[in-house]
Design a protein around this motif. Structure first.
Motif, PDB file in Angstrom:
ATOM      1  N   ARG A  83       0.832  -1.201   0.000  1.00 44.10           N
ATOM      2  CA  ARG A  83       0.000   0.000   0.000  1.00 44.10           C
ATOM      3  C   ARG A  83       0.869   1.254   0.000  1.00 44.10           C
ATOM      4  O   ARG A  83       0.600   2.222  -0.726  1.00 44.10           O
ATOM      5  CB  ARG A  83      -0.920   0.002   1.220  1.00 44.10           C
ATOM      6  N   LEU A  84       1.920   1.264   0.814  1.00 42.35           N
ATOM      7  CA  LEU A  84       2.835   2.406   0.840  1.00 42.35           C
ATOM      8  C   LEU A  84       3.413   2.648  -0.548  1.00 42.35           C
ATOM      9  O   LEU A  84       3.442   3.794  -1.032  1.00 42.35           O
ATOM     10  CB  LEU A  84       3.962   2.148   1.840  1.00 42.35           C
ATOM     11  N   LEU A  85       3.864   1.598  -1.216  1.00 37.22           N
ATOM     12  CA  LEU A  85       4.451   1.739  -2.543  1.00 37.22           C
ATOM     13  C   LEU A  85       3.438   2.314  -3.531  1.00 37.22           C
ATOM     14  O   LEU A  85       3.765   3.219  -4.315  1.00 37.22           O
ATOM     15  CB  LEU A  85       4.970   0.386  -3.024  1.00 37.22           C
ATOM     16  N   ARG A  86       2.206   1.830  -3.477  1.00 37.64           N
ATOM     17  CA  ARG A  86       1.162   2.357  -4.370  1.00 37.64           C
ATOM     18  C   ARG A  86       0.918   3.837  -4.104  1.00 37.64           C
ATOM     19  O   ARG A  86       0.783   4.641  -5.028  1.00 37.64           O
ATOM     20  CB  ARG A  86      -0.147   1.578  -4.182  1.00 37.64           C
ATOM     21  N   GLU A  87       0.849   4.204  -2.835  1.00 33.91           N
ATOM     22  CA  GLU A  87       0.559   5.588  -2.472  1.00 33.91           C
ATOM     23  C   GLU A  87       1.715   6.520  -2.857  1.00 33.91           C
ATOM     24  O   GLU A  87       1.491   7.657  -3.265  1.00 33.91           O
ATOM     25  CB  GLU A  87       0.263   5.693  -0.970  1.00 33.91           C
ATOM     26  N   VAL A  88       2.934   6.032  -2.718  1.00 33.50           N
ATOM     27  CA  VAL A  88       4.092   6.821  -3.156  1.00 33.50           C
ATOM     28  C   VAL A  88       4.000   7.072  -4.656  1.00 33.50           C
ATOM     29  O   VAL A  88       4.130   8.209  -5.138  1.00 33.50           O
ATOM     30  CB  VAL A  88       5.409   6.094  -2.800  1.00 33.50           C
ATOM     31  N   HIS A  89       3.758   6.018  -5.407  1.00 34.90           N
ATOM     32  CA  HIS A  89       3.686   6.146  -6.867  1.00 34.90           C
ATOM     33  C   HIS A  89       2.504   6.998  -7.312  1.00 34.90           C
ATOM     34  O   HIS A  89       2.605   7.747  -8.299  1.00 34.90           O
ATOM     35  CB  HIS A  89       3.608   4.750  -7.497  1.00 34.90           C
ATOM     36  N   SER A  90       1.389   6.907  -6.606  1.00 36.08           N
ATOM     37  CA  SER A  90       0.212   7.696  -6.998  1.00 36.08           C
ATOM     38  C   SER A  90       0.458   9.189  -6.853  1.00 36.08           C
ATOM     39  O   SER A  90      -0.237  10.003  -7.468  1.00 36.08           O
ATOM     40  CB  SER A  90      -1.003   7.279  -6.161  1.00 36.08           C
ATOM     41  N   ARG A  91       1.454   9.573  -6.035  1.00 34.24           N
ATOM     42  CA  ARG A  91       1.793  10.986  -5.847  1.00 34.24           C
ATOM     43  C   ARG A  91       2.954  11.418  -6.742  1.00 34.24           C
ATOM     44  O   ARG A  91       3.486  12.513  -6.593  1.00 34.24           O
ATOM     45  CB  ARG A  91       2.129  11.242  -4.375  1.00 34.24           C
ATOM     46  N   GLY A  92       3.369  10.543  -7.650  1.00 38.30           N
ATOM     47  CA  GLY A  92       4.444  10.887  -8.558  1.00 38.30           C
ATOM     48  C   GLY A  92       5.823  10.805  -7.939  1.00 38.30           C
ATOM     49  O   GLY A  92       6.791  11.324  -8.501  1.00 38.30           O
ATOM     50  N   MET A  93       5.930  10.138  -6.787  1.00 39.73           N
ATOM     51  CA  MET A  93       7.225   9.970  -6.132  1.00 39.73           C
ATOM     52  C   MET A  93       7.706   8.533  -6.329  1.00 39.73           C
ATOM     53  O   MET A  93       6.975   7.677  -6.809  1.00 39.73           O
ATOM     54  CB  MET A  93       7.118  10.308  -4.645  1.00 39.73           C
ATOM     55  N   LYS A  94       8.951   8.279  -5.941  1.00 37.78           N
ATOM     56  CA  LYS A  94       9.544   6.956  -6.075  1.00 37.78           C
ATOM     57  C   LYS A  94      10.050   6.478  -4.712  1.00 37.78           C
ATOM     58  O   LYS A  94      10.241   7.283  -3.796  1.00 37.78           O
ATOM     59  CB  LYS A  94      10.682   6.980  -7.098  1.00 37.78           C
ATOM     60  N   LEU A  95      10.261   5.158  -4.621  1.00 34.68           N
ATOM     61  CA  LEU A  95      10.659   4.552  -3.351  1.00 34.68           C
ATOM     62  C   LEU A  95      11.942   3.745  -3.532  1.00 34.68           C
ATOM     63  O   LEU A  95      12.035   2.889  -4.414  1.00 34.68           O
ATOM     64  CB  LEU A  95       9.556   3.637  -2.825  1.00 34.68           C
ATOM     65  N   MET A  96      12.938   4.043  -2.707  1.00 30.12           N
ATOM     66  CA  MET A  96      14.221   3.351  -2.742  1.00 30.12           C
ATOM     67  C   MET A  96      14.403   2.557  -1.448  1.00 30.12           C
ATOM     68  O   MET A  96      14.201   3.088  -0.352  1.00 30.12           O
ATOM     69  CB  MET A  96      15.356   4.369  -2.904  1.00 30.12           C
ATOM     70  N   MET A  97      14.786   1.298  -1.583  1.00 26.52           N
ATOM     71  CA  MET A  97      14.996   0.430  -0.430  1.00 26.52           C
ATOM     72  C   MET A  97      16.457   0.456   0.006  1.00 26.52           C
ATOM     73  O   MET A  97      17.357   0.792  -0.775  1.00 26.52           O
ATOM     74  CB  MET A  97      14.607  -1.004  -0.784  1.00 26.52           C
ATOM     75  N   ASP A  98      16.689   0.070   1.234  1.00 20.43           N
ATOM     76  CA  ASP A  98      18.032  -0.033   1.803  1.00 20.43           C
ATOM     77  C   ASP A  98      18.354  -1.519   1.926  1.00 20.43           C
ATOM     78  O   ASP A  98      17.686  -2.241   2.661  1.00 20.43           O
ATOM     79  CB  ASP A  98      18.059   0.634   3.175  1.00 20.43           C
ATOM     80  N   LEU A  99      19.355  -1.996   1.186  1.00 17.03           N
ATOM     81  CA  LEU A  99      19.687  -3.422   1.172  1.00 17.03           C
ATOM     82  C   LEU A  99      21.052  -3.668   1.805  1.00 17.03           C
ATOM     83  O   LEU A  99      22.039  -3.018   1.442  1.00 17.03           O
ATOM     84  CB  LEU A  99      19.703  -3.954  -0.254  1.00 17.03           C
ATOM     85  N   VAL A 100      21.095  -4.600   2.727  1.00 15.83           N
ATOM     86  CA  VAL A 100      22.337  -4.985   3.389  1.00 15.83           C
ATOM     87  C   VAL A 100      22.820  -6.276   2.741  1.00 15.83           C
ATOM     88  O   VAL A 100      22.235  -7.343   2.961  1.00 15.83           O
ATOM     89  CB  VAL A 100      22.119  -5.190   4.897  1.00 15.83           C
ATOM     90  N   LEU A 101      23.880  -6.192   1.940  1.00 19.25           N
ATOM     91  CA  LEU A 101      24.368  -7.354   1.203  1.00 19.25           C
ATOM     92  C   LEU A 101      25.694  -7.882   1.741  1.00 19.25           C
ATOM     93  O   LEU A 101      26.154  -8.936   1.309  1.00 19.25           O
ATOM     94  CB  LEU A 101      24.541  -6.999  -0.280  1.00 19.25           C
ATOM     95  N   ASN A 102      26.303  -7.167   2.669  1.00 23.52           N
ATOM     96  CA  ASN A 102      27.574  -7.626   3.234  1.00 23.52           C
ATOM     97  C   ASN A 102      27.366  -8.694   4.305  1.00 23.52           C
ATOM     98  O   ASN A 102      28.198  -9.581   4.475  1.00 23.52           O
ATOM     99  CB  ASN A 102      28.339  -6.453   3.845  1.00 23.52           C
ATOM    100  N   HIS A 103      26.257  -8.617   5.019  1.00 27.15           N
ATOM    101  CA  HIS A 103      26.039  -9.522   6.141  1.00 27.15           C
ATOM    102  C   HIS A 103      24.549  -9.750   6.345  1.00 27.15           C
ATOM    103  O   HIS A 103      23.717  -9.022   5.798  1.00 27.15           O
ATOM    104  CB  HIS A 103      26.660  -8.953   7.423  1.00 27.15           C
ATOM    105  N   THR A 104      24.226 -10.735   7.156  1.00 27.89           N
ATOM    106  CA  THR A 104      22.847 -10.971   7.580  1.00 27.89           C
ATOM    107  C   THR A 104      22.817 -10.958   9.102  1.00 27.89           C
ATOM    108  O   THR A 104      23.822 -10.712   9.756  1.00 27.89           O
ATOM    109  CB  THR A 104      22.328 -12.344   7.097  1.00 27.89           C
ATOM    110  N   SER A 105      21.650 -11.262   9.640  1.00 24.30           N
ATOM    111  CA  SER A 105      21.532 -11.535  11.072  1.00 24.30           C
ATOM    112  C   SER A 105      22.025 -12.951  11.362  1.00 24.30           C
ATOM    113  O   SER A 105      21.975 -13.835  10.498  1.00 24.30           O
ATOM    114  CB  SER A 105      20.070 -11.414  11.495  1.00 24.30           C
ATOM    115  N   ASP A 106      22.494 -13.164  12.583  1.00 25.18           N
ATOM    116  CA  ASP A 106      22.857 -14.538  12.963  1.00 25.18           C
ATOM    117  C   ASP A 106      21.614 -15.393  13.169  1.00 25.18           C
ATOM    118  O   ASP A 106      21.723 -16.612  13.377  1.00 25.18           O
ATOM    119  CB  ASP A 106      23.750 -14.550  14.204  1.00 25.18           C
TER     120      ASP A 106
END
Length: 562
Positions: A83-106
């Motif tokens: 829903r957040l993604l749809r609402e962002v796009h409906s306002r003409g904005m974009k959404l960028m995620m933060d991805l952690v690729l160096n490590h995970t949780s134990d």
């Protein structure tokens, strides 16, 4: 020029746990973010960057991910995200995620299997070694204090973690790990996200053989850092990610790459490199480190000439070859107005001056939540008020060494990551309007009665409305986006001035970084008669000598010269 939408965008970073709580539990969440999208649209931002919202035990506030394809329960559900993604796009904005690729949780299922036995199929998803001479495999130190190695009794082996012990590093030498991560990124892209900030991406490759460092300290000025940061194979892996996954989507990408200069950055962001759109550099974040190798907690006053040198080199080296990501604060740094401005006597003009600086450089500007209203460091009294694992580790380590508590707390009040993590100050009601009834996960800054969004929106002369005006000017004038940067007065100790030139237009940016009143002499090669004042953080006097401008404390002026 090579125009791109992400070059012309303004990014707003959200730290979800501290942005807006919708259900009264004291923790910010996805529905809270959705409820404030109109605020962000009104501000004028184009892209929203979310810090991690994935399932996590939260040892490092979500940067320890236990499931890449699920949402942390305290933030909501996948349906809330959709829903957040749809609402962002409906306002003409974009959404960028933060991805952690160096490590995970134990607690990630991969690591649970990996540690279970030496012959488990996922054993090599992480970096395991036997001890040496009764201790760890090498002498590297973690970013969060202590060794990078944690002993695991199940197999009498050590696993590597550059950050907290609950954040084991993934083994990018294993093709199965690479495939898993590619598939996960593809999953998010198919959902419709518009880009990624890749956390700690410079560290995904470690030196062959994991040799001892000449100096185990991890800072960028010493040998150890070179053993696990920005190694050549990082570029091979990123090009592989680009060619197999990212190339097929019109997205923006930014990497967190500490410890490099602009020439090295071109290996990541050069127009022909097929890796990333831009990277976050850290050189200006080290300017207040007391000495090379001393660490973030040993502080000295920063120097304007050094700031000019760092920023100018990035501006000039990357011009027409790559692209800058410009920022003065984020979730890991102190509040800019408390660090580079004056949050006591000149909070409003200095916050506006810093905003002018951020939005008139070449590159994509990143605004961290609360910067647009001039939020400050909180200066908590007790270590009990802090939550950040790095801060707590530092405190206990120094106390064990016998360092006086007040000396430790002085450094923490200046540099703790929690300075930027206090709740967003929405209004002057209890808990600053961040939560309706719950106790916030970390205390609200005590100055919320004065500094809050509601008050800023009503005040036409507020920092918030100044940001709105700057963002609107950036959208109106291409010279603010693509103009070539040229530094003026490189040795002036108070004034930072530069021009930006694009086609027939030129910007002159004049910034007084301190509370004195120096005189700025108009450059001989610029015609003052054709100069139009686009914006200033002071109401300009009707009669003044433009050829010799006496600047007021923290004054900022931007002229358009056609």
């Amino acid at each position: 020029m090579n125009p791109k939408w992400w070059k012309e965008s303004v990014v707003y970073q959200i730290y979800p746990i501290s942005f807006k709580d919708s259900n009264g539990d004291g923790i910010g969440d996805l529905r809270g973010i959705t409820s404030k999208l109109d605020y962000l649209k009104d501000l004028g931002v184009d892209v929203i960057w979310l810090c991690p919202i994935y399932k996590s035990p939260n040892h490092d506030n979500g940067y320890d991910i236990s499931d890449y394809c699920d949402i942390q329960q305290q933030f909501g559900t996948l349906e809330d995200f959709d829903r957040l993604l749809r609402e962002v796009h409906s306002r003409g904005m974009k959404l960028m995620m933060d991805l952690v690729l160096n490590h995970t949780s134990d607690e990630h299922p991969w690591f649970v299997e990996s540690r279970s036995s030496e012959d488990n199929p996922k054993r090599d998803y992480y970096i395991w070694r036997k001890g040496k001479n009764g201790g760890p495999p090498n002498n590297w130190e973690s970013y969060f204090s202590g060794s990078v190695w944690e002993h695991d009794s199940t197999t009498d082996s050590y696993y590597l973690h550059l950050y907290a012990k609950q954040q084991p590093d993934l083994n990018w030498d294993n093709p199965a790990v690479v495939d898993e991560l590619h598939n996960m990124i593809q999953w998010w892209l198919k959902k419709g996200v518009d880009g990624f900030r890749f956390d700690a991406i410079a560290h995904i490759v470690k030196a062959q053989g994991l040799p001892d460092a000449e100096n185990p300290n991890h800072l960028p000025t010493v040998r150890a850092y070179q053993l696990f940061s920005n190694l050549d194979k990082v570029h091979t892996l990123l090009q592989n990610l680009h060619d197999k996954v990212l190339y097929f989507y019109d997205i923006m990408t930014v990497g967190e790459t500490s410890g490099l200069g602009p020439h090295q950055a071109l290996d990541y962001v050069g127009d022909t490199r097929r890796e990333l759109n831009m990277v976050f550099q850290f050189e200006h974040m080290y300017l207040d480190a007391a000495s090379p190798g001393s660490g973030k907690w040993e502080i000295k006053p920063w120097n304007l000439i050094e700031l000019k040198k760092v920023m100018s080199e990035w501006q000039t080296v990357l011009h027409n070859q790559g692209w800058n990501a410009n920022y003065l604060g984020n979730h890991d740094q102190p509040r800019p107005v408390s660090r580079f401005g004056n949050d006591l006597n000149f909070r409003v003009p200095s916050a506006k001056m810093l905003a002018t600086f951020l939005l008139t450089l070449e590159g994509t500007p990143y605004i961290y939540q609360g910067e647009e209203i001039g939020m400050t460091n909180p200066s908590f009294d007790s270590i009990e008020d802090y939550r950040d694992v790095e801060t707590l580790n530092f405190y206990h380590e120094r106390r064990e060494r016998g360092v006086p508590e007040e000396e430790i707390m002085k450094a923490i009040r200046k540099k703790s990551r929690d300075n930027a993590r206090t709740p967003m100050q929405w209004d002057n009601t209890e808990h600053a309007g961040f939560t309706s009834k719950g106790q916030p996960w970390i205390n609200v800054n005590s100055n919320y009665m004065e500094i809050n969004v509601a008050a800023a929106q009503k005040d036409p002369d507020s920092i918030y409305n100044y940001y709105k005006a700057l963002i609107a000017l950036r959208k109106e004038h291409k010279v603010m986006v693509y103009g070539e940067y040229k530094l003026l007065l490189p040795l002036h100790t108070e004034i930072y001035a530069y021009t930006r030139t694009f086609e027939e237009n030129k910007l002159l940016v004049i910034l007084n970084f301190f509370d004195q009143q120096p005189v700025f002499e108009w450059p001989n090669d610029l015609n003052p008669e054709g100069a139009k004042l686009l914006i200033s953080n002071y109401k300009t006097a009707a009669e003044e000598d433009i050829l010799k401008l006496q600047l007021r404390p923290y004054e900022a002026r931007v002229y358009l010269i056609s």
